[in-house]
Motif scaffolding. Structure first.
Motif, PDB file in Angstrom:
ATOM      1  N   SER A 130       0.828  -1.201   0.000  1.00  0.00           N
ATOM      2  CA  SER A 130       0.000   0.000   0.000  1.00  0.00           C
ATOM      3  C   SER A 130       0.867   1.257   0.000  1.00  0.00           C
ATOM      4  O   SER A 130       0.628   2.193  -0.782  1.00  0.00           O
ATOM      5  CB  SER A 130      -0.921   0.003   1.228  1.00  0.00           C
ATOM      6  N   MET A 185       1.195   4.050  -2.993  1.00  0.00           N
ATOM      7  CA  MET A 185       0.858   5.442  -2.703  1.00  0.00           C
ATOM      8  C   MET A 185       2.013   6.366  -3.081  1.00  0.00           C
ATOM      9  O   MET A 185       1.796   7.462  -3.625  1.00  0.00           O
ATOM     10  CB  MET A 185       0.517   5.586  -1.222  1.00  0.00           C
ATOM     11  N   TRP A 202       1.694   9.433  -5.834  1.00  0.00           N
ATOM     12  CA  TRP A 202       2.064  10.807  -5.500  1.00  0.00           C
ATOM     13  C   TRP A 202       3.193  11.319  -6.401  1.00  0.00           C
ATOM     14  O   TRP A 202       3.185  12.478  -6.828  1.00  0.00           O
ATOM     15  CB  TRP A 202       2.500  10.894  -4.030  1.00  0.00           C
ATOM     16  N   SER A 224      -4.568   9.412   1.543  1.00  0.00           N
ATOM     17  CA  SER A 224      -3.248   9.091   2.089  1.00  0.00           C
ATOM     18  C   SER A 224      -3.247   9.076   3.615  1.00  0.00           C
ATOM     19  O   SER A 224      -2.900   8.054   4.216  1.00  0.00           O
ATOM     20  CB  SER A 224      -2.199  10.063   1.550  1.00  0.00           C
ATOM     21  N   THR A 259      -5.164   6.240   5.227  1.00  0.00           N
ATOM     22  CA  THR A 259      -4.595   4.908   5.094  1.00  0.00           C
ATOM     23  C   THR A 259      -3.510   4.633   6.120  1.00  0.00           C
ATOM     24  O   THR A 259      -3.356   3.497   6.578  1.00  0.00           O
ATOM     25  CB  THR A 259      -4.014   4.724   3.671  1.00  0.00           C
ATOM     26  N   MET A 280       4.987  10.961   1.325  1.00  0.00           N
ATOM     27  CA  MET A 280       4.237  11.291   0.109  1.00  0.00           C
ATOM     28  C   MET A 280       4.594  12.697  -0.383  1.00  0.00           C
ATOM     29  O   MET A 280       4.811  12.916  -1.581  1.00  0.00           O
ATOM     30  CB  MET A 280       2.724  11.219   0.378  1.00  0.00           C
ATOM     31  N   LEU A 289      -4.789  -0.141  -4.982  1.00  0.00           N
ATOM     32  CA  LEU A 289      -4.547   0.114  -3.565  1.00  0.00           C
ATOM     33  C   LEU A 289      -5.296  -0.921  -2.722  1.00  0.00           C
ATOM     34  O   LEU A 289      -6.488  -1.159  -2.940  1.00  0.00           O
ATOM     35  CB  LEU A 289      -4.996   1.522  -3.184  1.00  0.00           C
TER      36      LEU A 289
END
Length: 538
Positions: free
Chosen positions: A350, A354, A358, A469, A472, A485, A528
């Motif tokens: 994950s 992410m 990003w 984001s 999570t 990120m 995701l």
């Protein structure tokens, strides 16, 4: 706590990857079930994002209890005021990264330099800010970082208006970037830490401040830059004839400092209870929950015993150690928070996805947005209407289109058929498609129309991205995750002006690159593993 010493001794033998003591924690389900009666029957408990076993067991158990306590308090005055002051972070993140593109044409006329250099300096500052604040906030605490970042943005931004040359302007905008770079990672984490799970969707709606920031910025730039600037492309542009961009920086810096003053003097931010339990400071976490409940005119049934019975966190920051922070200790704890984001295969997958999303969106958006006013002006010259008045009128119209995006995005992420992942994927696909469409424009009005559509969907995309984001990541590592990120998008943001240095930005090449990257990011969003919709963050 009375047994801090014994706990510290017992915990010292555990390895870096384990935050619990050597004793096995109590059965999470049994303890959690025994505490359900502490929650009002009127509150419907929200399912949780992570399953048992994915997070540290003690932290997982304590977060369940804390989520119930925050849900019991509900959404009240404290959270609504926090919504407003946290929104100033979205405002700053909206206006300051875009300022380099908005003032680019008159600044180039005055200082005569290669246009991407200004964006490069600002993005360098944003990168430093993302790394420094994002990765340090989970170690030092969130209260002071929350206030300092906005102050730095306003102070350096205000000073940039008086720059006598390019080097000074670039240095001050880099300093501004150091402050702005930490705004969103910190502010989104703080808001999510205090909002009950049933109202997490408001994190998406916080982007309304981002939209209003763009509208205000362009509303200032249109009359000031178009009326107080040299003619576009002027070879003899003097400071006294080119004050418009300076006025914009003076006003924007002053507004940012006013927002900081309101945040610092008119609102008392308490430390995040989720952060405190992650540091083993259970008593302080309970005190914070009761303080918020009192502020909202309610009571909380949470007790210290409900947390201590679940075990002890090993990553402690008790009062006798707070004055002993060192660079090595900060680095050690920062590494622990980064490791936690890769704790299991699923969590690592994950986090990696992410980061990729990003990075791709950061590169694409910076590549396009940083040079949008310059593109509108230069393309307008080809269409016969390159005046600054037309250029900044168009950027203002584009910003108006962005206002409803937050409302639409908030509705979109709540659709059961889409959720956060599907909404992010759809908005990214539409953003990329309308970027491609801009290359078909054969008139200034057509280019404006396509950019309006692009602005709408990119606003929706970012509204969702800024929410999914932090939702999570686990709260004890949330700012670190947000910082990773932000660091990723700033690194790729640095690549964008470097690409522009060697590419012809008067062609459609940056547009095709940006559109492709955003569509690829949208595809990745579908993979995701966690869907935050309808589930409480941990």
């Amino acid at each position: 706590m009375a047994n801090d010493t014994s706990l510290a001794k017992r915990n010292s033998s555990t390895n870096d990857d384990n935050y619990t003591d050597e004793k096995a924690p109590p059965d999470v389900e049994k303890v959690s079930a025994s505490q359900d009666d502490s929650v009002s029957d009127s509150n419907t408990l929200t399912p949780h994002l992570y399953e048992e076993g994915e997070l540290d067991p003690v932290y997982y158990a304590k977060t369940l209890v804390l989520n119930r306590a925050i849900q019991e308090i509900g959404m009240g005055k404290y959270q609504y005021l926090l919504f407003l002051v946290a929104g100033s972070g979205w405002f700053a993140d909206s206006v300051w990264p875009l300022i380099t593109g908005l003032i680019l044409s008159p600044v180039v006329d005055e200082f005569h330099f290669n246009p991407p250099l200004l964006s490069l300096a600002a993005n360098a500052g944003l990168l430093v800010g993302a790394v420094f604040w994002g990765l340090g906030c989970d170690v030092w605490g969130r209260r002071w970082c929350f206030n300092i970042t906005l102050f730095l943005a306003g102070a350096f931004g205000l000073a940039a208006g008086g720059s006598p040359d390019l080097v000074t302007l670039a240095a001050l905008l880099a300093g501004m970037g150091i402050g702005v770079g930490g705004n969103i990672p910190i502010d989104s984490a703080i808001f999510l830490d205090f909002v009950p799970p049933s109202h997490q969707y408001l994190l998406t709606f916080l982007s309304i401040f981002w939209c209003f920031g763009q509208l205000l910025l362009n509303a200032m730039a249109w009359p000031l830059i178009s009326n107080f600037s040299c003619t576009f492309g002027s070879s003899n542009c003097q400071r006294e004839d080119n004050m418009g961009w300076r006025y914009v920086l003076f006003i924007l810096g002053s507004i940012t400092l006013l927002l900081w003053a309101a945040r610092f003097f008119l609102f008392t931010l308490v430390e995040s209870p989720r952060y405190l339990i992650g540091k083993g400071r259970d008593e302080e976490a309970v005190a914070v929950v009761h303080r918020i409940a009192e502020y909202n005119g309610k009571t909380s049934s949470l007790t210290v015993e409900q947390l201590t019975v679940l075990g002890s966190m090993n990553d402690r920051d008790t009062s006798n150690r707070r004055s002993k922070w060192s660079l090595s200790r900060t680095s050690d704890f920062t590494l622990r928070h980064i490791k936690a984001l890769f704790r299991t295969t699923k969590i690592a997958y994950s986090t990696s996805l992410m980061i990729s999303i990003w990075g791709l969106i950061g590169l694409a958006s910076t590549l396009y947005n940083s040079f949008l006013p310059f593109l509108l002006s230069s393309r307008g010259a080809n269409f016969g209407d390159s005046s600054l008045n037309i250029t900044y009128r168009n950027t203002f119209i584009i910003s108006v289109v962005g206002i409803p995006t937050s409302i639409f995005a908030t509705w979109l992420v709540q659709l059961p058929q889409l959720g956060r992942r599907g909404a992010l994927s759809c908005s990214a696909a539409m953003t990329g498609a309308f970027l491609f469409a801009t290359t078909t424009a054969r008139s200034s009005d057509a280019l404006l129309g396509w950019n309006c559509a692009y602005t709408f969907w990119t606003g929706v995309m970012y509204s969702i991205l800024y929410a999914i984001s932090p939702e999570t990541f686990p709260a004890k590592d949330r700012v670190t995750g947000n910082g990773l990120m932000a660091t990723t998008t700033r690194v790729f943001g640095l690549i964008a002006p470097i690409i522009a240095l060697y590419a012809n930005i008067n062609t459609a090449a940056p547009v095709w690159i940006a559109g492709t990257l955003i569509i690829v990011a949208g595809v990745l969003a579908l993979f995701l593993p966690y869907e935050p919709r309808g589930k409480g963050s941990m």
